[in-house]
Design a protein around this motif. Sequence first.
Motif: not given
Length: 222
Positions: A60-84, A89-93
């Motif tokens: 996927v090109p950068d603009h698709v990733i930008e759209n994906y991240v911009g449309n994450i609904d944190f009120a509905h989905d759950t996103v986890f991360g690991v920070f160094d 942000l080195v890991g994302v679920g």
Amino acid sequence: MNMSFNRLASPIVAAGRPLPDTGRSPVLVRELSSGDRDRLLAHFLALDEDDRLLRFGQIVPDHVIENYVGNIDFAHDTVFGVFDDQLLLVGVGHLAYLPAEGDKRTAEYGVSVLESARGRGIGTKLFERAAIRSRNTQVSTLYIHCLSRNATMMHIAKKAGMKIEYAYGEADAYLSLAPADQTSLIAEMLQEQAAVFDYAIKRQACRTSRMFEAFMPTADAA
């Protein structure tokens, strides 16, 4: 036959990879919010073509990733991360809840780990955290869709006892989850508290480091 995920923090070691170095800091998984969106975008943009293929099923090109991240609904989905230590942000679920079918609730899970942070069990910890959250939110089946050549994800799925179906170079993995109980609820609460505390310490250390750097004389000034 599907197997129930009753282990709260069972170790799953990626094939051919060493166990985490005991001298390293423990891998702590924090739940992310919309305030972390910029860091999420930086994480996904840092993935090379092959990693994007494994994570999204296509390059996927950068603009698709930008759209994906911009449309994450944190009120509905759950996103986890690991920070160094530098708050990278080195890991994302990403745990996305699918439409319920009767009394059956399913969630789809996707994960990515930066190349520089692999071999530490980050993907495993993210998966385990997603499994606990799924149990605690009445999800009966945790689902993964990925390319069959995604060896790391396939190994994690097999270790967790997931039922895996292969077709046309892709794989679907299913994990039946036990209902939530007091142990799973407390385990998730303690994991989140530890991760939040760890993040606060790292953030303070970064701020202190920047403050000292601001007062340090530069080479030109010297």
